[in-house]
Scaffold this motif. Structure first.
Motif, short mmCIF file in Angstrom:
data_model
loop_
_atom_site.label_atom_id
_atom_site.label_comp_id
_atom_site.label_asym_id
_atom_site.label_seq_id
_atom_site.Cartn_x
_atom_site.Cartn_y
_atom_site.Cartn_z
N GLU A 167 -5.83 53.75 -45.98
CA GLU A 167 -6.88 52.80 -45.62
C GLU A 167 -8.13 53.49 -45.08
N VAL A 204 0.60 53.51 -43.86
CA VAL A 204 -0.08 52.24 -43.59
C VAL A 204 -0.12 51.37 -44.84
N THR A 205 0.17 51.95 -45.99
CA THR A 205 0.17 51.21 -47.25
C THR A 205 0.92 52.02 -48.30
N GLN A 207 -0.05 51.51 -51.46
CA GLN A 207 -0.93 51.24 -52.59
C GLN A 207 -1.22 52.46 -53.45
N THR A 226 5.42 48.80 -43.42
CA THR A 226 4.22 49.62 -43.21
C THR A 226 3.91 49.62 -41.72
N ARG A 228 0.91 50.35 -38.53
CA ARG A 228 -0.49 50.48 -38.10
C ARG A 228 -0.53 50.75 -36.59
N MET A 243 4.92 44.66 -46.20
CA MET A 243 3.77 44.40 -47.05
C MET A 243 4.20 44.24 -48.50
N GLU A 245 2.69 44.56 -52.18
CA GLU A 245 1.53 45.18 -52.81
C GLU A 245 1.76 45.37 -54.31
N GLU A 247 0.37 46.32 -58.07
CA GLU A 247 -0.69 47.08 -58.73
C GLU A 247 -0.57 46.83 -60.22
N GLY A 429 -2.79 43.36 -51.30
CA GLY A 429 -1.75 43.46 -50.29
C GLY A 429 -1.64 42.17 -49.50
N GLY A 431 0.47 40.82 -46.06
CA GLY A 431 1.41 41.05 -44.98
C GLY A 431 2.47 39.95 -44.97
#
Length: 438
Positions: A167, A204-205, A207, A226, A228, A243, A245, A247, A429, A431
């Protein structure tokens, strides 16, 4: 036959006078002189089951003294009661105490404050509130997997320990095997002696790694924890959360928003069908507008406006916001709720965000000022989803990374995704805890 409360509620019409065996816990025990009633619960469904016992029971006096929270084995006969509050009950022929529960058991048959339940978090799932929450959570997770599976997405598991700040915010928990008491100042730390040989963090992700999978499988999704390290003491921020996510290769921002809208509607429809007991409970005791709000979302076409349009509409409203809406700046919670609850009364996608407040991987629009990003705002809650079309143009991505001081060398593998068969691709994403709160 050994069975469950869930099975009995679903099939009681065909089971009149049938003998059953149940294992579970006492929620309440109301004893009279010659008979008594046990509110019985086995965790398989939200409602409790009424068990009637009479003085003909060989251990009648002992049963009268069985306390709330005790685990029991019950043998009895199912009897339909169409003229009563409950559709059926169990006439007990045998009740055996399996595990006693002393008088100091904290979860008594009364309302408990959430503050109190935080102090007994290991027992709070025995209450109606948390029974309902965690069952909805379970079913919502199943709905997520079903949604993507039906569309041919591949479920991927991305690393939880990483050297990448996906991020770019720097709010990460560091992972190390070094003795922190002896490391001294940051510049003196010898990471060659650490387990991974370099600074590493909790992800944190997922992705960035999911993008690598999307360049091979076309459509993928991650669904996992994830972390933070933001110091934000609000109900909407957690240090650890799950999370979702996806793609998607060959997918632009418009297609990205369509998938997000379809997913939210799929989960809502799924939960309204599979958790009707829990939703009825929430609607009566937690949020009397819940059903109406969820049904509204289910039957709505989500609005789409740009960030610039959103700011203009907020300013034109002359509403006395605590924080004035400003072009080029993020939206506050009060702005989000005004857009969804007052102006549109429906979910809203905010698109074309100022590039200076968004991550390096988002695709620059032709105006060179905004990025192809979207946030989904929902009535009563605010932001639920954030996503974007990813920057697939290698030269522009490198330029953007340099502008934002993202280390090129560490992300060389990420640039390879553009060098070797790169294409338009998008993702978002959501939560999971934010969804459950909603």
């Amino acid at each position: 036959m050994e069975t469950t409360v869930k099975y009995l509620f679903e099939n009681h019409q065909q089971l009149d006078q049938q003998r059953v065996v149940l294992y579970g816990w006492i929620r309440n025990n109301r004893s009279q002189k010659n008979f008594g009633f046990i509110n019985f619960h086995d965790g398989t469904t939200f409602p409790t089951l009424q068990v009637v016992y009479e003085e003909t029971l060989h251990n009648f006096k002992e049963t009268q003294k069985m306390r709330v929270g005790s685990s029991v084995e019950i043998h009895g006969k199912l009897v339909l009661t169409p003229n009563m509050k409950q559709p059926f009950e169990i006439k007990a022929t045998q009740i055996t105490l399996l595990g006693d529960s002393p008088e100091d058991y904290p979860i008594q048959p009364k309302r408990h404050t959430r503050e109190f339940l935080r102090e007994v978090a290991h027992l709070r799932m025995r209450t109606n509130l948390f029974q309902a929450v965690f069952r909805v959570r379970s079913e919502a997770a199943m709905a997520i997997h079903q949604f993507f599976n039906k569309r041919g997405f591949v479920y991927t598991h991305t690393p939880l320990i990483t050297g990448n700040d996906g991020e770019g915010a720097g709010s990460m928990f560091q992972v190390t095997t070094l003795d922190l008491k002896q490391t001294g100042k940051e510049k003196d730390i010898d990471y060659s002696k650490d387990f991974f040989g370099k600074p590493t963090y909790l992800a944190v992700t997922g992705q960035l790694e999911a993008e690598a999978y999307a360049m091979a499988f076309k459509n993928v999704y991650t669904f996992g924890p994830t972390f933070r390290a933001e110091k934000s003491n609000t109900q909407r921020h957690a240090s650890e959360f799950w999370m979702i996510e996806p793609e998607m290769a060959f997918c632009d921002l418009e297609g990205n928003m369509n998938v997000a809208e379809d997913m939210v509607k799929y989960v809502i429809e799924y939960i309204l069908k599979t958790c009707h007991f829990e939703i009825d409970f929430f609607n009566e005791f937690v949020d009397k507008n819940l059903k109406e709000r969820l049904t509204l979302v289910l039957n709505s076409s989500f609005e789409k406006i740009t960030h610039k349009e959103a700011i203009n509409q907020l300013l034109a409203s002359n509403h006395p916001f605590e924080n004035k809406p400003t072009h080029g700046q993020d939206l506050n919670t009060e702005h989000e709720k005004y857009l969804t609850d007052v102006l549109y009364k429906t979910p809203v996608f905010i698109t074309h965000w100022p590039k200076d407040i968004k991550a390096f991987y988002m695709r620059i629009n032709d105006d060179q000022k905004t990025v192809a990003a979207m946030d989904l705002l929902v009535p009563g809650s605010g932001e639920l989803i954030g996503g974007s079309q990813r920057e697939e143009r290698l030269d522009l991505l490198i330029k953007r990374m340099k502008e934002m001081h993202v280390p090129i060398e560490e992300f060389n593998w990420y640039l390879d995704l553009r060098r070797y068969g790169g294409t338009v691709h998008s993702g978002f994403g959501m939560g999971f805890e934010r969804l459950i709160m909603y």
